[in-house]
Design a protein around this motif. Structure first.
Motif, PDB file in Angstrom:
ATOM      1  N   ARG A  60       9.159  48.650  58.515  1.00  0.00           N
ATOM      2  CA  ARG A  60      10.371  48.582  57.714  1.00  0.00           C
ATOM      3  C   ARG A  60      11.321  49.715  58.088  1.00  0.00           C
ATOM      4  NH1 ARG A  60       6.824  48.840  52.262  1.00  0.00           N
ATOM      5  NH2 ARG A  60       5.459  47.027  52.631  1.00  0.00           N
ATOM      6  N   SER A  61      12.564  49.549  57.712  1.00  0.00           N
ATOM      7  CA  SER A  61      13.574  50.541  58.083  1.00  0.00           C
ATOM      8  C   SER A  61      13.390  51.868  57.357  1.00  0.00           C
ATOM      9  CB  SER A  61      14.981  49.998  57.793  1.00  0.00           C
ATOM     10  OG  SER A  61      15.119  49.676  56.408  1.00  0.00           O
ATOM     11  N   ASP A  62      12.683  51.861  56.209  1.00  0.00           N
ATOM     12  CA  ASP A  62      12.469  53.124  55.490  1.00  0.00           C
ATOM     13  C   ASP A  62      11.102  53.736  55.763  1.00  0.00           C
ATOM     14  OD1 ASP A  62      10.985  51.233  54.106  1.00  0.00           O
ATOM     15  OD2 ASP A  62      11.583  51.928  52.108  1.00  0.00           O
ATOM     16  N   ASP A  63      10.347  53.168  56.711  1.00  0.00           N
ATOM     17  CA  ASP A  63       9.042  53.729  57.103  1.00  0.00           C
ATOM     18  C   ASP A  63       9.224  55.029  57.873  1.00  0.00           C
ATOM     19  OD1 ASP A  63       7.557  51.634  56.036  1.00  0.00           O
ATOM     20  OD2 ASP A  63       7.435  50.544  57.942  1.00  0.00           O
ATOM     21  N   VAL A  64       8.222  55.905  57.740  1.00  0.00           N
ATOM     22  CA  VAL A  64       8.110  57.081  58.597  1.00  0.00           C
ATOM     23  C   VAL A  64       6.678  57.109  59.114  1.00  0.00           C
ATOM     24  CG1 VAL A  64       8.329  59.578  58.800  1.00  0.00           C
ATOM     25  CG2 VAL A  64       9.788  58.335  57.194  1.00  0.00           C
ATOM     26  N   VAL A  65       6.524  57.217  60.425  1.00  0.00           N
ATOM     27  CA  VAL A  65       5.194  57.229  61.035  1.00  0.00           C
ATOM     28  C   VAL A  65       4.974  58.560  61.738  1.00  0.00           C
ATOM     29  CG1 VAL A  65       3.597  56.079  62.613  1.00  0.00           C
ATOM     30  CG2 VAL A  65       5.279  54.719  61.341  1.00  0.00           C
ATOM     31  N   VAL A  66       3.884  59.220  61.404  1.00  0.00           N
ATOM     32  CA  VAL A  66       3.478  60.449  62.079  1.00  0.00           C
ATOM     33  C   VAL A  66       2.603  60.041  63.260  1.00  0.00           C
ATOM     34  CG1 VAL A  66       2.318  62.678  61.862  1.00  0.00           C
ATOM     35  CG2 VAL A  66       3.461  61.667  59.876  1.00  0.00           C
ATOM     36  N   VAL A  67       3.057  60.314  64.458  1.00  0.00           N
ATOM     37  CA  VAL A  67       2.309  59.967  65.675  1.00  0.00           C
ATOM     38  C   VAL A  67       1.825  61.253  66.319  1.00  0.00           C
ATOM     39  CG1 VAL A  67       2.415  58.896  67.951  1.00  0.00           C
ATOM     40  CG2 VAL A  67       3.621  57.848  66.030  1.00  0.00           C
ATOM     41  N   HIS A 159      -2.746  57.683  65.682  1.00  0.00           N
ATOM     42  CA  HIS A 159      -3.092  58.360  66.930  1.00  0.00           C
ATOM     43  C   HIS A 159      -2.787  57.471  68.133  1.00  0.00           C
ATOM     44  CE1 HIS A 159      -4.598  61.810  64.935  1.00  0.00           C
ATOM     45  NE2 HIS A 159      -5.706  61.270  64.489  1.00  0.00           N
ATOM     46  N   TYR A 160      -2.379  56.233  67.889  1.00  0.00           N
ATOM     47  CA  TYR A 160      -1.899  55.405  68.994  1.00  0.00           C
ATOM     48  C   TYR A 160      -0.580  55.986  69.500  1.00  0.00           C
ATOM     49  CZ  TYR A 160      -4.967  51.616  67.227  1.00  0.00           C
ATOM     50  OH  TYR A 160      -6.016  50.856  66.805  1.00  0.00           O
ATOM     51  N   PRO A 161      -0.367  56.027  70.802  1.00  0.00           N
ATOM     52  CA  PRO A 161       0.925  56.492  71.330  1.00  0.00           C
ATOM     53  C   PRO A 161       2.012  55.460  71.075  1.00  0.00           C
ATOM     54  CG  PRO A 161      -0.443  55.654  73.097  1.00  0.00           C
ATOM     55  CD  PRO A 161      -1.304  55.641  71.873  1.00  0.00           C
ATOM     56  N   ILE A 162       3.243  55.882  71.176  1.00  0.00           N
ATOM     57  CA  ILE A 162       4.374  55.006  70.865  1.00  0.00           C
ATOM     58  C   ILE A 162       4.389  53.767  71.743  1.00  0.00           C
ATOM     59  CG2 ILE A 162       6.902  54.883  70.856  1.00  0.00           C
ATOM     60  CD1 ILE A 162       6.885  57.904  70.181  1.00  0.00           C
ATOM     61  N   THR A 163       3.954  53.890  72.982  1.00  0.00           N
ATOM     62  CA  THR A 163       4.032  52.768  73.912  1.00  0.00           C
ATOM     63  C   THR A 163       3.181  51.573  73.490  1.00  0.00           C
ATOM     64  OG1 THR A 163       3.899  52.181  76.266  1.00  0.00           O
ATOM     65  CG2 THR A 163       2.132  53.532  75.410  1.00  0.00           C
ATOM     66  N   LEU A 164       2.188  51.786  72.607  1.00  0.00           N
ATOM     67  CA  LEU A 164       1.331  50.691  72.164  1.00  0.00           C
ATOM     68  C   LEU A 164       1.867  50.002  70.909  1.00  0.00           C
ATOM     69  CD1 LEU A 164      -2.240  52.179  72.797  1.00  0.00           C
ATOM     70  CD2 LEU A 164      -0.939  50.574  74.210  1.00  0.00           C
ATOM     71  N   PRO A 167       7.767  46.534  70.778  1.00  0.00           N
ATOM     72  CA  PRO A 167       8.893  47.006  71.602  1.00  0.00           C
ATOM     73  C   PRO A 167      10.064  47.566  70.799  1.00  0.00           C
ATOM     74  CG  PRO A 167       8.086  44.893  72.400  1.00  0.00           C
ATOM     75  CD  PRO A 167       7.376  45.155  71.112  1.00  0.00           C
ATOM     76  N   ASN A 168      10.327  47.010  69.612  1.00  0.00           N
ATOM     77  CA  ASN A 168      11.473  47.463  68.813  1.00  0.00           C
ATOM     78  C   ASN A 168      11.091  48.519  67.784  1.00  0.00           C
ATOM     79  OD1 ASN A 168       9.950  45.869  67.114  1.00  0.00           O
ATOM     80  ND2 ASN A 168      11.709  44.853  66.154  1.00  0.00           N
ATOM     81  N   PHE A 169       9.912  49.087  67.899  1.00  0.00           N
ATOM     82  CA  PHE A 169       9.374  50.019  66.914  1.00  0.00           C
ATOM     83  C   PHE A 169      10.336  51.171  66.640  1.00  0.00           C
ATOM     84  CE2 PHE A 169       6.462  53.856  66.421  1.00  0.00           C
ATOM     85  CZ  PHE A 169       6.228  53.658  65.065  1.00  0.00           C
TER      86      PHE A 169
END
Length: 392
Positions: A60-67, A159-164, A167-169
């Motif tokens: 969602r547009s209001d999500d925040v993900v710590v990677v 802990h997954y990298p952004i590339t996984l 595509p529009n993440f």
């Protein structure tokens, strides 16, 4: 058998021979391990199922993900972000709930295949899912399903990298990537591996570091993997769409998946960091360094405040700093689940939230090991064009 993920990445199973070479770090999952190519992420085989599910997860547009790569300040950052978004006045009773339920780890489901602990799904999490979504199948991912039905704004960890990710993440979801100098990272990861029942690492610190930085290049031109049509085919990796530095030609041949740098699960370290670093100018990505949080947390909180658009006051930011301080987090109880950790080992090592300091590597690395890590670090920081702070 080689396969493709929905993301397009190639999955290469690691051989029994490879896993037998270092059983203390490689033979910990019932269904074995795989490399996700071309970057070489090392995961339990169960990851392929959940990575495909991740491609269809509705961000969602209001999500925040710590990677993050493990042990780089993930828990600290989760508490900071959740408090900024949900508890800046320190009056939200939900703050008493364990952090891992307030901020679920959407990469954790792949880890529930340990040999030492047959089913690592803690009741704490399964009970939460059953309460939120009665009748849901735990096999479809407890943490993913908890995250799916949470009210926003969601703060999630991966802990997954952004590339996984899809595509529009990064075009829809804000990401805070936390980086930490690799010396302190490996020290913290070593203590974690000793404390987690699934790993119960008994090897030496020196051997663990060797596995963490493992860069023994091979001269194989190809690697044999089984495919459905040609059971004993020799598959060359010259066709890979992206060729990172750790898969360059070496002595006339291509490096095989068995020898991609890093043999500790969820690694390797440098590709993980590089994957975020090359996107550092993206407006929906903020890279935070653990050492900067240590040195001046208020300055970093102001950066995060601007990035999230939370518009917190100075007093509210001070509340966040107080709530996320290590003594405060430890006093409220660490985000643990007793089924998964060896309590005695954990207490001896300082706890899940262990020390919260920079520079502890000086108490662990021998001069020889430190020199080896320095050479390894200098090579990669030069390639990436970044520098680390090393603590006092």
């Amino acid at each position: 058998m080689s396969k493709r993920l929905a993301s397009g990445h190639e999955v290469v199973p690691m051989s029994e021979e490879w896993m037998a070479e270092k059983p203390e770090t490689r033979q910990v999952f019932n269904k074995g391990m795989v490399r996700i190519m071309p970057e070489g992420w090392l995961y339990p085989s169960t990851a392929t199922f959940f990575l495909d599910k991740l491609q269809h997860f509705k961000f969602r547009s209001d999500d925040v993900v710590v990677v993050t790569h493990p042990k780089t300040g993930t828990t600290w950052t989760q508490e900071i972000l959740w408090t900024m978004l949900h508890n800046p006045n320190l009056n939200n009773p939900d703050a008493n709930e364990t952090l891992l339920l307030r901020s679920p780890d959407i990469s954790q489901d792949m880890m529930h295949d340990g040999k030492a602990v047959p089913d690592m799904r803690p009741e704490l999490f399964t009970n939460k899912l059953d309460k939120l979504c009665p009748g849901r199948n735990h096999e479809d991912g407890v943490m993913l399903q908890i995250a799916e039905v949470m009210q926003g704004p969601r703060v999630m960890k991966s802990h997954y990298p952004i590339t996984l990710f899809p595509p529009n993440f990064l075009d829809t979801t804000k990401v805070v990537y936390v980086a930490r100098n690799p010396k302190d990272t490996v020290v913290s990861y070593y203590h974690f591996w000793r404390a987690v029942k699934m790993f119960s690492y008994q090897g030496t610190f020196e051997n663990f570091v060797e596995e963490f930085i493992n860069e023994n290049l091979c001269t194989d031109i190809a690697v044999k993997v089984q495919t459905a049509t040609t059971p004993h085919a020799t598959v060359q990796f010259c066709h890979l769409p992206r060729m990172p530095p750790w898969l360059k030609k070496h002595n006339g041949g291509m490096q095989s998946p068995r020898d991609v740098p890093g043999s500790v699960v969820v690694g390797p370290y440098w590709p993980h960091l590089a994957d975020a670093w090359r996107r550092r100018d993206h407006p929906y990505l903020l890279i935070v360094f653990y050492e900067d949080l240590q040195a001046d947390i208020m300055a970093e909180l102001h950066k995060i405040n601007k990035f999230l658009g939370t518009n917190l006051t100075q007093k509210q930011l001070e509340n966040v700093a107080k709530q996320a301080a290590f003594p405060s987090m430890k006093s409220r109880g660490e985000p643990l689940y007793k089924e998964s950790f060896n309590k005695e080992v954990l207490e001896k090592s300082g706890g899940y939230i262990r020390k919260g300091v920079s520079g502890d590597w000086k108490n662990h690395l021998s001069p020889e090991l430190n020199q080896k890590m320095d050479q390894w670090i200098q090579k990669h920081t030069a390639e990436l064009g970044l520098t680390f702070k090393w603590g006092n």
